[in-house]
Design a protein around this motif. Structure first.
Motif, PDB file in Angstrom:
ATOM      1  N   GLU A   1      35.823  30.372  54.882  1.00 40.79           N
ATOM      2  CA  GLU A   1      34.901  30.368  53.745  1.00 40.79           C
ATOM      3  C   GLU A   1      34.827  31.736  53.085  1.00 40.79           C
ATOM      4  O   GLU A   1      34.650  31.840  51.865  1.00 40.79           O
ATOM      5  N   ARG A   2      34.978  32.809  53.854  1.00 38.98           N
ATOM      6  CA  ARG A   2      34.805  34.159  53.321  1.00 38.98           C
ATOM      7  C   ARG A   2      36.103  34.814  52.873  1.00 38.98           C
ATOM      8  O   ARG A   2      36.078  35.920  52.337  1.00 38.98           O
ATOM      9  N   VAL A   3      37.225  34.175  53.115  1.00 34.23           N
ATOM     10  CA  VAL A   3      38.518  34.753  52.737  1.00 34.23           C
ATOM     11  C   VAL A   3      39.069  33.992  51.541  1.00 34.23           C
ATOM     12  O   VAL A   3      39.289  32.781  51.620  1.00 34.23           O
ATOM     13  N   GLY A   4      39.259  34.693  50.426  1.00 34.43           N
ATOM     14  CA  GLY A   4      39.845  34.081  49.243  1.00 34.43           C
ATOM     15  C   GLY A   4      40.916  34.985  48.665  1.00 34.43           C
ATOM     16  O   GLY A   4      40.619  36.042  48.114  1.00 34.43           O
ATOM     17  N   LEU A   5      42.177  34.601  48.812  1.00 32.51           N
ATOM     18  CA  LEU A   5      43.302  35.418  48.366  1.00 32.51           C
ATOM     19  C   LEU A   5      44.301  34.565  47.588  1.00 32.51           C
ATOM     20  O   LEU A   5      44.471  33.383  47.873  1.00 32.51           O
ATOM     21  N   ALA A   6      44.937  35.164  46.614  1.00 35.38           N
ATOM     22  CA  ALA A   6      46.058  34.504  45.941  1.00 35.38           C
ATOM     23  C   ALA A   6      47.313  34.801  46.755  1.00 35.38           C
ATOM     24  O   ALA A   6      47.599  35.959  47.068  1.00 35.38           O
ATOM     25  N   MET A   7      48.042  33.760  47.095  1.00 32.75           N
ATOM     26  CA  MET A   7      49.221  33.909  47.943  1.00 32.75           C
ATOM     27  C   MET A   7      50.488  33.513  47.185  1.00 32.75           C
ATOM     28  O   MET A   7      50.565  32.434  46.595  1.00 32.75           O
TER      29      MET A   7
ATOM     30  N   MET B   1      46.160  39.386  45.634  1.00 36.35           N
ATOM     31  CA  MET B   1      44.898  39.667  44.959  1.00 36.35           C
ATOM     32  C   MET B   1      43.824  38.732  45.496  1.00 36.35           C
ATOM     33  O   MET B   1      44.107  37.743  46.155  1.00 36.35           O
ATOM     34  N   ARG B   2      42.568  39.057  45.216  1.00 34.21           N
ATOM     35  CA  ARG B   2      41.471  38.148  45.539  1.00 34.21           C
ATOM     36  C   ARG B   2      41.517  36.962  44.589  1.00 34.21           C
ATOM     37  O   ARG B   2      41.923  37.089  43.435  1.00 34.21           O
ATOM     38  N   SER B   3      41.072  35.800  45.077  1.00 34.06           N
ATOM     39  CA  SER B   3      41.111  34.613  44.230  1.00 34.06           C
ATOM     40  C   SER B   3      40.170  33.552  44.784  1.00 34.06           C
ATOM     41  O   SER B   3      40.141  33.304  45.993  1.00 34.06           O
TER      42      SER B   3
END
Length: 279
Positions: free
Chosen positions: A195-201, A216-218
């Motif tokens: 829930e707390r990890v949001g990244l563009a992969m 980047m964050r996403s």
């Protein structure tokens, strides 16, 4: 009076600069695809800090900025931030004649951009929401190289693809998505292992395996059927997740000491493809 053509041209220049790409076609496609044609009639609701601000009028000049525009406010579905998509499109670098899968196409604005960049290649656009899929099909009717599917990309068998462009958050990409990537193909998706990890992969299929780069964050709305890690998952904090450099199918290779995240039949490793395993 502000001239709409000038506004579009300036918007396109900004998007091309944000993309960080040397491809001159990016500016042309951002200038050539009218965003308002994919948003429904104005005035429009612009999303800001969790709230919504209505544009002063239905004049399209108001939406040629780096703003989220609500498509379905009740479901939290928006036409995404143009700067983010410019960066993502620049990163996956679509080329003419490539085959693209667009997961979470919404009403089709970014599908249209991808379609122009890969023409005469084809774009298959998946949208799970029935209303949005219907709107996308109507909006993209003139794009002969686009096929809009009202369906679930998670459970569907995807055709071999050069690019998979995902606009819904996943805990891990389904194994079938990875298998659908051709050699040299790219996939970009919003990664939400917790829930707390949001990244563009960004994923690239190489001869040695699937290289990945969390760049980047996403944050996107969850992808139905692929957004929950499950009780057997092994997840860690954001710093460890951000060190991921490759993705593996557990059927091909068991998780080892380099594992950063293990979810279902997919796991992420801090070791790049082709690198030696730590002793």
């Amino acid at each position: 009076m502000t001239d709409l053509a000038d506004v579009r041209r300036f918007y396109a220049r900004l998007m091309a600069a944000q993309a960080g790409s040397a491809d001159p076609r990016l500016e042309a496609v951002f200038a050539g695809v009218p965003r308002e044609a994919f948003l429904g009639p104005g005035p429009w609701k612009v999303v800001a800090n969790g709230g919504a601000i209505e544009t002063p009028s239905a004049d399209p000049v108001h939406i040629y900025q780096n703003v989220l525009v609500a498509l379905d406010a009740d479901k939290g579905i928006n036409n995404g931030e143009p700067f983010l998509h410019a960066m993502w499109i620049g990163k996956v670098a679509p080329e003419p004649a490539e085959a693209v899968i667009h997961v979470g196409a919404g009403t089709g604005y970014y599908t249209a951009l991808l379609a122009r960049l890969v023409s005469p290649g084809a774009v298959t656009a998946f949208e799970l929401d029935a209303d949005l899929a219907s709107r996308a099909a109507s909006n993209l009717e003139s794009y002969e190289n686009v096929n809009v599917i009202h369906g679930d990309a998670v459970t569907s068998r995807l055709p071999p693809s050069d690019i998979i462009y995902v606009n819904a958050g996943v805990a891990a990409p389904p194994a079938e998505w990875l298998k659908a990537l051709k050699p040299g193909a790219r996939m970009v998706f919003p990664w939400r292992p917790t829930e707390r990890v949001g990244l563009a992969m960004m994923v690239t299929r190489t001869e040695q395996g699937f290289a990945c780069d969390p760049f980047m964050r996403s944050w996107f709305i969850p992808c139905v059927g692929a957004s929950l890690a499950g009780p057997a998952a092994k997840t860690f904090d954001r710093d460890k997740a951000a060190r991921s450099r490759s993705i593996w199918l557990t059927a091909d290779k068991a998780p080892d000491i380099t594992a950063t995240v293990v979810i279902g039949d997919v796991w992420f490793s801090s070791k790049g493809v082709g690198a030696r395993r730590p002793q």
